[in-house]
Design a protein around this motif. Structure first.
Motif, PDB file in Angstrom:
ATOM      1  N   ARG A 157      35.398  44.224  23.645  1.00 47.68           N
ATOM      2  CA  ARG A 157      35.037  45.616  23.925  1.00 47.68           C
ATOM      3  C   ARG A 157      34.703  45.855  25.390  1.00 47.68           C
ATOM      4  O   ARG A 157      34.996  46.923  25.939  1.00 47.68           O
ATOM      5  N   ASP A 158      34.112  44.850  26.060  1.00 46.02           N
ATOM      6  CA  ASP A 158      33.791  45.029  27.471  1.00 46.02           C
ATOM      7  C   ASP A 158      35.056  45.139  28.316  1.00 46.02           C
ATOM      8  O   ASP A 158      35.063  45.823  29.347  1.00 46.02           O
ATOM      9  N   LEU A 159      36.132  44.487  27.867  1.00 46.60           N
ATOM     10  CA  LEU A 159      37.414  44.600  28.569  1.00 46.60           C
ATOM     11  C   LEU A 159      38.093  45.933  28.242  1.00 46.60           C
ATOM     12  O   LEU A 159      38.609  46.604  29.129  1.00 46.60           O
ATOM     13  N   VAL A 160      38.061  46.310  26.962  1.00 42.35           N
ATOM     14  CA  VAL A 160      38.760  47.518  26.521  1.00 42.35           C
ATOM     15  C   VAL A 160      38.158  48.774  27.150  1.00 42.35           C
ATOM     16  O   VAL A 160      38.881  49.678  27.581  1.00 42.35           O
ATOM     17  N   ILE A 161      36.820  48.840  27.219  1.00 39.63           N
ATOM     18  CA  ILE A 161      36.168  50.066  27.703  1.00 39.63           C
ATOM     19  C   ILE A 161      35.836  50.026  29.191  1.00 39.63           C
ATOM     20  O   ILE A 161      35.297  50.990  29.730  1.00 39.63           O
ATOM     21  N   ALA A 162      36.170  48.901  29.834  1.00 42.04           N
ATOM     22  CA  ALA A 162      35.869  48.797  31.273  1.00 42.04           C
ATOM     23  C   ALA A 162      36.613  49.883  32.043  1.00 42.04           C
ATOM     24  O   ALA A 162      37.769  50.188  31.750  1.00 42.04           O
ATOM     25  N   LYS A 163      35.941  50.466  32.998  1.00 39.29           N
ATOM     26  CA  LYS A 163      36.564  51.508  33.819  1.00 39.29           C
ATOM     27  C   LYS A 163      37.403  50.854  34.902  1.00 39.29           C
ATOM     28  O   LYS A 163      36.895  50.221  35.820  1.00 39.29           O
ATOM     29  N   GLY A 164      38.693  50.998  34.776  1.00 35.34           N
ATOM     30  CA  GLY A 164      39.603  50.409  35.752  1.00 35.34           C
ATOM     31  C   GLY A 164      40.071  51.439  36.760  1.00 35.34           C
ATOM     32  O   GLY A 164      39.489  52.513  36.921  1.00 35.34           O
ATOM     33  N   GLY A 165      41.160  51.105  37.422  1.00 38.89           N
ATOM     34  CA  GLY A 165      41.715  52.017  38.415  1.00 38.89           C
ATOM     35  C   GLY A 165      42.619  53.044  37.759  1.00 38.89           C
ATOM     36  O   GLY A 165      42.659  53.198  36.535  1.00 38.89           O
ATOM     37  N   ARG A 166      43.359  53.760  38.572  1.00 43.65           N
ATOM     38  CA  ARG A 166      44.304  54.745  38.067  1.00 43.65           C
ATOM     39  C   ARG A 166      45.423  54.031  37.303  1.00 43.65           C
ATOM     40  O   ARG A 166      45.867  52.958  37.692  1.00 43.65           O
ATOM     41  N   LEU A 167      45.888  54.681  36.223  1.00 44.94           N
ATOM     42  CA  LEU A 167      46.872  54.054  35.348  1.00 44.94           C
ATOM     43  C   LEU A 167      48.147  53.655  36.078  1.00 44.94           C
ATOM     44  O   LEU A 167      48.748  52.627  35.796  1.00 44.94           O
ATOM     45  N   PHE A 168      48.573  54.477  37.017  1.00 45.44           N
ATOM     46  CA  PHE A 168      49.855  54.225  37.672  1.00 45.44           C
ATOM     47  C   PHE A 168      49.674  53.784  39.119  1.00 45.44           C
ATOM     48  O   PHE A 168      50.472  54.093  39.989  1.00 45.44           O
ATOM     49  N   ASP A 169      48.602  53.029  39.346  1.00 45.48           N
ATOM     50  CA  ASP A 169      48.328  52.498  40.685  1.00 45.48           C
ATOM     51  C   ASP A 169      49.269  51.330  40.983  1.00 45.48           C
ATOM     52  O   ASP A 169      49.608  50.539  40.090  1.00 45.48           O
ATOM     53  N   SER A 170      49.674  51.194  42.225  1.00 49.03           N
ATOM     54  CA  SER A 170      50.644  50.142  42.600  1.00 49.03           C
ATOM     55  C   SER A 170      50.083  48.746  42.372  1.00 49.03           C
ATOM     56  O   SER A 170      50.829  47.815  42.022  1.00 49.03           O
ATOM     57  N   SER A 171      48.768  48.557  42.552  1.00 52.16           N
ATOM     58  CA  SER A 171      48.171  47.234  42.357  1.00 52.16           C
ATOM     59  C   SER A 171      48.240  46.807  40.890  1.00 52.16           C
ATOM     60  O   SER A 171      48.423  45.619  40.581  1.00 52.16           O
ATOM     61  N   ILE A 172      48.109  47.779  39.970  1.00 51.31           N
ATOM     62  CA  ILE A 172      48.203  47.473  38.547  1.00 51.31           C
ATOM     63  C   ILE A 172      49.620  47.057  38.190  1.00 51.31           C
ATOM     64  O   ILE A 172      49.846  46.075  37.464  1.00 51.31           O
ATOM     65  N   PHE A 173      50.610  47.778  38.741  1.00 51.49           N
ATOM     66  CA  PHE A 173      52.009  47.429  38.455  1.00 51.49           C
ATOM     67  C   PHE A 173      52.376  46.080  39.061  1.00 51.49           C
ATOM     68  O   PHE A 173      53.204  45.354  38.528  1.00 51.49           O
ATOM     69  N   ARG A 174      51.744  45.748  40.187  1.00 50.27           N
ATOM     70  CA  ARG A 174      51.979  44.432  40.782  1.00 50.27           C
ATOM     71  C   ARG A 174      51.455  43.332  39.846  1.00 50.27           C
ATOM     72  O   ARG A 174      52.089  42.290  39.654  1.00 50.27           O
ATOM     73  N   GLU A 175      50.286  43.571  39.252  1.00 50.09           N
ATOM     74  CA  GLU A 175      49.700  42.617  38.313  1.00 50.09           C
ATOM     75  C   GLU A 175      50.562  42.491  37.057  1.00 50.09           C
ATOM     76  O   GLU A 175      50.783  41.386  36.553  1.00 50.09           O
ATOM     77  N   ILE A 176      51.068  43.608  36.575  1.00 47.21           N
ATOM     78  CA  ILE A 176      51.948  43.592  35.407  1.00 47.21           C
ATOM     79  C   ILE A 176      53.222  42.808  35.717  1.00 47.21           C
ATOM     80  O   ILE A 176      53.696  41.999  34.908  1.00 47.21           O
ATOM     81  N   ARG A 177      53.772  43.044  36.910  1.00 46.71           N
ATOM     82  CA  ARG A 177      54.998  42.345  37.314  1.00 46.71           C
ATOM     83  C   ARG A 177      54.776  40.830  37.345  1.00 46.71           C
ATOM     84  O   ARG A 177      55.633  40.049  36.908  1.00 46.71           O
ATOM     85  N   LEU A 178      53.603  40.400  37.844  1.00 49.55           N
ATOM     86  CA  LEU A 178      53.292  38.966  37.887  1.00 49.55           C
ATOM     87  C   LEU A 178      53.193  38.383  36.487  1.00 49.55           C
ATOM     88  O   LEU A 178      53.678  37.278  36.231  1.00 49.55           O
ATOM     89  N   ASN A 179      52.557  39.133  35.572  1.00 46.58           N
ATOM     90  CA  ASN A 179      52.432  38.648  34.196  1.00 46.58           C
ATOM     91  C   ASN A 179      53.787  38.566  33.510  1.00 46.58           C
ATOM     92  O   ASN A 179      54.103  37.585  32.830  1.00 46.58           O
ATOM     93  N   VAL A 180      54.601  39.608  33.680  1.00 48.15           N
ATOM     94  CA  VAL A 180      55.916  39.637  33.035  1.00 48.15           C
ATOM     95  C   VAL A 180      56.829  38.560  33.605  1.00 48.15           C
ATOM     96  O   VAL A 180      57.534  37.865  32.861  1.00 48.15           O
ATOM     97  N   SER A 181      56.816  38.405  34.927  1.00 51.89           N
ATOM     98  CA  SER A 181      57.678  37.391  35.550  1.00 51.89           C
ATOM     99  C   SER A 181      57.289  35.984  35.121  1.00 51.89           C
ATOM    100  O   SER A 181      58.142  35.100  34.992  1.00 51.89           O
ATOM    101  N   ALA A 182      55.972  35.768  34.880  1.00 56.81           N
ATOM    102  CA  ALA A 182      55.517  34.455  34.420  1.00 56.81           C
ATOM    103  C   ALA A 182      55.861  34.232  32.952  1.00 56.81           C
ATOM    104  O   ALA A 182      56.218  33.117  32.542  1.00 56.81           O
ATOM    105  N   GLY A 183      55.793  35.295  32.140  1.00 64.42           N
ATOM    106  CA  GLY A 183      55.952  35.137  30.703  1.00 64.42           C
ATOM    107  C   GLY A 183      57.328  35.414  30.147  1.00 64.42           C
ATOM    108  O   GLY A 183      57.629  35.008  29.017  1.00 64.42           O
TER     109      GLY A 183
END
Length: 464
Positions: A179-205
């Motif tokens: 729950r602490d992860l789910v409700i944590a206040k993050g950045g903007r949904l379509f921020d470039s840093s978030i997409f960079r993190e997603i790209r790293l996860n997808v490229s690894a997996g």
């Protein structure tokens, strides 16, 4: 163990409860067959989280980033679920198959929302919480099945609905643990840093997910061929036999979940000796289980007489549990520990190519159900051998003798129980197993000494 127990009970009770309605059980197996592929529709996203975060503490991961990722992940999987539902509406004319596909679409969202958080728990070694999220859903499903049987609703649809509802409850429990992860206040949904993190996860997996897709299709392509070329009853009978043969895999998969993050913390020079020890223990236990094949088949034939002709294929499929166990517990885990995801993908794709050829020859050329079932075992054996030889070459492992001996054990089992059959086949294989135990006695004694030594050290540490 809970998952294994629930699988055994539901696999044995549901077809008995449905009785002569073999088609009903066939549609239930079709639902389970397609939902087994749902886990790949994250396209490596959650696998990348596991590979990148394995061994870290839960407190140290960036919950703000993962909270934003989770919201985007839900949005992405919702779109996939909607696409499957629309495609079902327009292209699936069979009412029962349409029902199955609509619930598969629902499971895309439910199962993958849960998987994202479960992989975080697994990677950060919160195994207790992971086990609870995995077990509660299975226990609830068992209870719901018992209730359905008491009421007497004899349709596969109620079991599909129950399975989906229990997964939803399991999802809520998983969200509570994270729950602490789910409700944590993050950045903007379509921020470039978030997409960079997603790209790293997808490229690894993504390489790992393609490897897993190819792995499942090695058997799945033949099951799909059986579903297309024989009736739903035949598909249900073969699927039941596969389910029974894979009981042991449920337990092995759970052990592998714990083994991977543990081995990530082990010194590299210790990995090879551990590999030999795990393989020795696995082969002794797996080949020992095969001794009980014939008594088990006779009991099941009495319990499920309408599936008797399908259960004869256990003589071919039962030893498949050894190869699947070895790949799941040892080989695939070591590929992940060494970060050989690309190699694993290539090995599985080559094996899938061989499986495709065998499916065409057995199903479409000869139209032989026996050959198709035999191809499942042969394909799994080939995949295991290719993967182990490649792993051995890269890590200086001595495996040739092991592969030959294991192949001989499987070959004698199939020949003895398919051709000789009955108690004669059982006695022949049991005699070979005794010889195998004598052949491996040194490794067994060494393994026993190591286990007792570790137990003594643990007791001394507790006293200190």
């Amino acid at each position: 163990m809970i998952g294994l127990l629930v699988s055994i009970i539901t696999t044995l009770l549901i077809p008995r409860f449905l009785g002569v309605k073999v088609e009903e059980y066939g549609y239930l197996q079709l639902y389970l067959f397609y939902t087994s592929y749902v886990g790949f529709l994250h396209f490596g996203w959650v696998d990348g989280i596991l590979l990148r975060e394995a061994g870290k503490s839960y407190e140290l991961i960036d919950k703000k980033i993962y909270s934003t990722e989770y919201k985007l992940f839900i949005l992405f999987e919702t779109c996939i679920s909607i696409v499957i539902s629309i495609a079902t509406y327009f292209f699936v004319n069979d009412i029962d198959k349409a029902f199955v596909f609509y619930f598969v679409a629902a499971n895309v969202l439910i199962m993958l929302m849960r998987a994202f958080l479960q992989y975080v728990l697994q990677a950060t070694h919160r195994i207790k919480e992971y086990a609870i999220t995995a077990s509660v859903g299975r226990i609830l499903y068992l209870c719901s099945c018992a209730l359905v049987m008491l009421i007497g609703i004899r349709t596969y649809k109620i079991f599909v609905i129950s399975d989906t509802a229990c997964k939803i409850l399991s999802l809520f429990i998983t969200i509570y643990f994270c729950r602490d992860l789910v409700i944590a206040k993050g950045g903007r949904l379509f921020d470039s840093s978030i997409f960079r993190e997603i790209r790293l996860n997808v490229s690894a997996g993504v390489k790992l997910v393609f490897a897993n897709i190819a792995s499942m299709l090695i058997t799945g392509i033949i099951r799909q061929g059986i579903e297309n070329n024989w009736d739903i009853s035949t598909f249900g009978k073969v699927s039941l036999t596969l389910s029974i043969s894979n009981f042991f895999i449920t337990f092995i998969s759970a052990v592998a979940i714990v083994l991977f993050p543990t081995l990530r913390t082990v010194d590299k020079e210790k990995l090879n000796p551990i590999y030999y020890n795990i393989c020795d223990a696995l082969s002794v236990v797996s080949f020992g289980i095969l001794v009980f094949y014939y008594p088990l088949r006779e009991i099941l034939s009495l319990w499920l007489p309408q599936y008797r002709d399908g259960l004869t294929y256990m003589a071919i499929l039962f030893p498949m549990c050894f190869y699947l166990s070895k790949v799941t517990l040892v080989i695939q885990t070591y590929y992940q520990v060494h970060r050989y995801e690309k190699d694993l993908m290539i090995v599985n794709i080559i094996s899938l190519g061989i499986a495709s050829i065998s499916a065409y020859v057995s199903i479409y050329l000869f139209h032989s159900l026996t050959l198709a079932v035999l191809a499942i075992l042969i394909n799994q054996g080939i995949r295991c051998i290719i993967a182990e030889l490649h792993l051995a070459r890269k890590n200086n492992l001595n495996v040739i003798t092991r592969i030959v001996v294991e192949g001989l054990m499987v070959l004698v089992f199939v020949i003895a129980n398919w051709l000789a059959s009955g108690w004669i086949g059982c006695i022949i294989y049991f005699g070979l197993y005794v010889v195998y135990i004598v052949f491996k006695r040194r490794e067994i004694l060494n393994l026993k000494d190591k286990l007792f030594k570790r137990k003594r050290l643990e007791n001394e540490n507790e006293r200190v």
